[in-house]
Enzyme design. Structure first.
Site, PDB file in Angstrom:
ATOM      1  N   LEU A 199       0.820  -1.214   0.000  1.00 13.84           N
ATOM      2  CA  LEU A 199       0.000   0.000   0.000  1.00 13.84           C
ATOM      3  C   LEU A 199       0.860   1.272   0.000  1.00 13.84           C
ATOM      4  O   LEU A 199       0.379   2.334  -0.365  1.00 13.84           O
ATOM      5  CB  LEU A 199      -0.951   0.006   1.207  1.00 13.84           C
ATOM      6  CG  LEU A 199      -2.061  -1.058   1.199  1.00 13.84           C
ATOM      7  CD1 LEU A 199      -2.868  -1.004   2.496  1.00 13.84           C
ATOM      8  CD2 LEU A 199      -2.984  -0.893  -0.006  1.00 13.84           C
ATOM      9  N   GLU A 229       5.296  -7.614   6.490  1.00 16.67           N
ATOM     10  CA  GLU A 229       4.919  -6.658   7.543  1.00 16.67           C
ATOM     11  C   GLU A 229       6.048  -6.480   8.574  1.00 16.67           C
ATOM     12  O   GLU A 229       6.288  -5.359   9.032  1.00 16.67           O
ATOM     13  CB  GLU A 229       3.616  -7.083   8.225  1.00 16.67           C
ATOM     14  CG  GLU A 229       2.412  -7.179   7.291  1.00 16.67           C
ATOM     15  CD  GLU A 229       2.181  -5.960   6.423  1.00 16.67           C
ATOM     16  OE1 GLU A 229       2.509  -4.840   6.838  1.00 16.67           O
ATOM     17  OE2 GLU A 229       1.677  -6.140   5.296  1.00 16.67           O
TER      18      GLU A 229
HETATM   19 ZN   LIG Z   1       3.813  -3.059   2.556  1.00 18.05          ZN
END
Ligand SMILES: [Zn+2]
Length: 161
Positions: A93, A135
């Site tokens: 993102l 992450e």
């Molecule tokens: Zn990412």
């Protein structure tokens, strides 16, 4: 419900190393709730606190087909990272509209705490393993493109300029 602003590459704040959480108070719970809302709003499968400019060791994920099974991970710590790798196509993102094949360990095992402060052990394979590694990289100030050659990285800069 709050949709948080997501930092975009090459914002240097994406390179800050996140700090562990001491206790999960209401402020942290509220942050996690807003992170989930933000991830769902942008159709992501994972979002780290780093990406919303909170430098704490938290990330959220949802890799379910029904997209209603949130996973919340606080203070993750690897116990085991397999030295067998698989290529996965990945997006982020913080780097919109960009996808690249990245090698990730096929199996990882980690300690973490859940939203209630309970110790949990996660043994992950496949997509979930890939997602967790992506992450945790964020929490360590690392992006998926840091797995690429300098030449490929330069190309991304050109796209962004
Ligand atoms: Zn990412």
């Amino acid at each position: 419900m709050t949709i948080l602003k997501i930092l975009k590459y090459p914002d240097k704040r994406l390179n800050i190393i996140a700090k562990p959480i001491k206790n999960i108070n209401n402020k942290i719970k509220n942050l996690i709730f807003n992170m989930l809302n933000t991830m769902y709003a942008y159709n992501g499968i994972g979002l780290s606190a780093t990406q919303i400019n909170k430098h704490l060791r938290i990330f959220v994920m949802d890799i379910s087909k029904t997209y209603n099974q949130p996973i919340i991970i606080v203070n993750p710590k690897y116990n085991f990272v397999s030295n067998k790798y698989k290529k996965f196509k990945e997006g982020c993102l913080s780097i919109p509209y960009y996808f690249e094949y990245i090698y990730r360990s096929i199996n990882i095992n980690l300690n973490a705490i859940d939203i209630n402060g309970n110790n949990i052990i996660i043994n992950a394979y496949g997509l979930i393993s890939q997602c967790i590694q992506h992450e945790i990289d964020h929490l360590n100030g690392k992006l998926l493109i840091d797995h690429l050659s300098q030449q490929k990285k330069k190309k991304i800069y050109k796209i962004k300029d």
